[in-house]
Scaffold this active site. Structure first.
Site, short mmCIF file in Angstrom:
data_model
loop_
_atom_site.label_atom_id
_atom_site.label_comp_id
_atom_site.label_asym_id
_atom_site.label_seq_id
_atom_site.Cartn_x
_atom_site.Cartn_y
_atom_site.Cartn_z
N GLU A 47 -23.69 -1.73 -23.62
CA GLU A 47 -24.82 -2.56 -24.07
C GLU A 47 -25.61 -3.20 -22.94
OE1 GLU A 47 -21.62 -3.14 -24.87
OE2 GLU A 47 -21.15 -5.28 -24.93
N ASN A 48 -25.11 -3.12 -21.71
CA ASN A 48 -25.91 -3.61 -20.60
C ASN A 48 -27.00 -2.62 -20.20
OD1 ASN A 48 -23.52 -2.14 -19.82
ND2 ASN A 48 -24.00 -2.59 -17.68
#
Lengths: 209, 234
Positions: A47-48
């Site tokens: 998710e980064n």
């Protein structure tokens, strides 16, 4: 007898379907990537800002600009794509990610999930967990059935602040697999060497047939 | 108009005031504006509120401003890597507003895009939703979250041209574009300033309209969790 961490991860990997985009949380869920079944092609989302997460780098090839959501150094794959955090959570919130596998402190029989804080003690923050459980199509929790005091983590209702309300679809623990259904939890299977009676006795939540 | 400055201190000259709201890019220690954070520390400005996904570690990233008590409040999603942060928070010296990570990113993006508020499912039924407007759309409940407009954005990119067009590298992009977008003024530090015309216009990650001041410098780029595998285990 019960499943160990790797057996839990291997069982969770059976949830994966060909072509899925999947987000794996920190801890046991990360191990799931070691057990992706042959013939199943899944793309791991971090998710980064990454789709197509590769293995950990060989020593000496670490890149400070290439990490996963657990801040660990990783590698890219030929199909990797990078993007910013707003785009990343757009695909999560927008339901484009088929499944999230994540850990938990507590899960309740109505699918409530708590995994982000213990008031007065542990205050780290929710990171992306609230977005993931609210946005992805299917949420699978992988965790130990009991806490270190031996108390069930599979509860009638959560005691800790929630990460999401009625969001969990399936729970995989060292003792077995349970689905969140109308009225409570349904036993899907017991871990190796665990009887249904033992699983019921270790579970505070209502178990329905 | 000249956007390129000689140092982080020069680039921040006239932009820092006590009690301001600063949006900072970065995820963990990856892609953080380390040079600008250092210059903010040196400036002595205080009472700062940071909208930043994380708070760095004790001696790197925003952590260096926690040590000097220059930070009043953090708007963050995850702060687990910082012992001084935890100490100040538990002692009531530091205010923290936890935002879900995607909500924080979207608050920045929205603020920069002229959207004062938006509805999201994230956090419905949790303490994040307390006191927020709830609204049903198509049978689902959502909460309203506000866009963030920061007094200043500080971000880190890989390359810039002198007009401020930016290219990021791998997962160091993370919160940098949305943070840049939401700043009334945006200062960027890069590893390399390249001549105008040398970046492919089709491959600009953030156009220069969002960028006001640029510096080039050497970055430590510290790794938080160095994880490797043995060669034979491939």
């Amino acid at each position: 007898m019960a499943w160990d961490r790797n057996q839990m991860a291997a069982r969770a990997a059976e949830e994966l379907q060909d072509g899925w985009y999947v987000n794996l949380g920190i801890g046991i869920p990360t191990l799931v990537s070691n057990y992706i079944p042959d013939g199943i092609e899944v793309t791991l989302q971090s998710e980064n800002g990454m789709l197509g997460m590769g293995a950990f780098p060989i020593e000496g090839e670490e890149d400070a600009d290439l990490i996963n959501a657990g801040k660990q150094t990783i590698t890219e794959l030929p199909q990797t794509a990078f993007f910013d955090s707003a785009t990343s959570f757009g695909m999560i919130r927008g339901g484009k990610i088929a499944m999230a596998i994540l850990g938990a402190m507590e899960v309740a029989e109505n699918g409530d999930l708590a995994n982000w804080m213990v008031p007065g003690k542990l205050i780290k923050g929710m990171g992306g967990a609230m977005d993931l459980v609210a946005g992805v199509q299917r949420v699978v929790v992988v965790m130990d059935h009991a806490n270190k005091h031996g108390d069930s983590k599979v509860l009638k209702s959560c005691t800790l602040p929630l990460t999401g309300a009625a969001v969990v679809d399936r729970i995989i623990t060292n003792l077995g697999v349970l689905d969140v259904v109308e009225g409570g939890l349904r036993i899907v299977e017991c871990a190796d060497g665990v009887t249904e009676d033992e699983l019921r006795a270790a579970t505070e939540a209502t178990i329905v047939n | 108009m000249k956007k390129v400055y000689g140092s982080a201190a020069e680039a921040l000259d006239g932009l820092l005031t006590d009690d301001m709201l600063i949006a900072a890019g970065g995820f963990g220690l990856c892609g953080i504006p380390e040079l600008l954070l250092g210059a903010i520390k040196e400036s002595g400005v205080k009472g700062l509120t940071f909208a930043s996904n994380n708070a760095g570690v004790d001696d790197f990233g925003i952590g260096i401003l926690l040590q000097t008590k220059q930070v009043k409040k953090m708007i963050s999603s995850y702060v687990g890597e910082n012992a001084e942060f935890m100490r100040q928070y538990l002692a009531g010296e530091l205010e923290v507003e936890f935002n879900p990570q995607g909500t924080l990113a979207e608050r920045m993006r929205a603020g920069g895009a002229g959207i004062p508020g938006f509805y999201t499912k994230t956090g419905v039924g949790t303490q994040i939703a307390e006191g927020k407007e709830h609204k049903d759309f198509d049978g689902q409940t959502y909460i309203m979250e506000r866009g963030i407009v920061a007094d200043l954005a500080i971000v880190k990119a890989w390359k810039a041209d002198p007009t401020g067009n930016l290219v990021f590298r791998k997962t160091a992009r993370n919160f940098n574009p949305p943070a840049a977008m939401c700043g009334k003024v945006c200062v960027v530090e890069v590893e390399e300033i390249v001549p105008t015309g040398s970046l492919d216009p089709d491959s600009i990650h953030l156009p220069g309209v969002y960028v006001h001041r640029i510096i080039q410098g050497d970055h430590e780029k510290r790794i938080e969790q160095r994880t490797t595998r043995k060669k034979e285990s491939v």
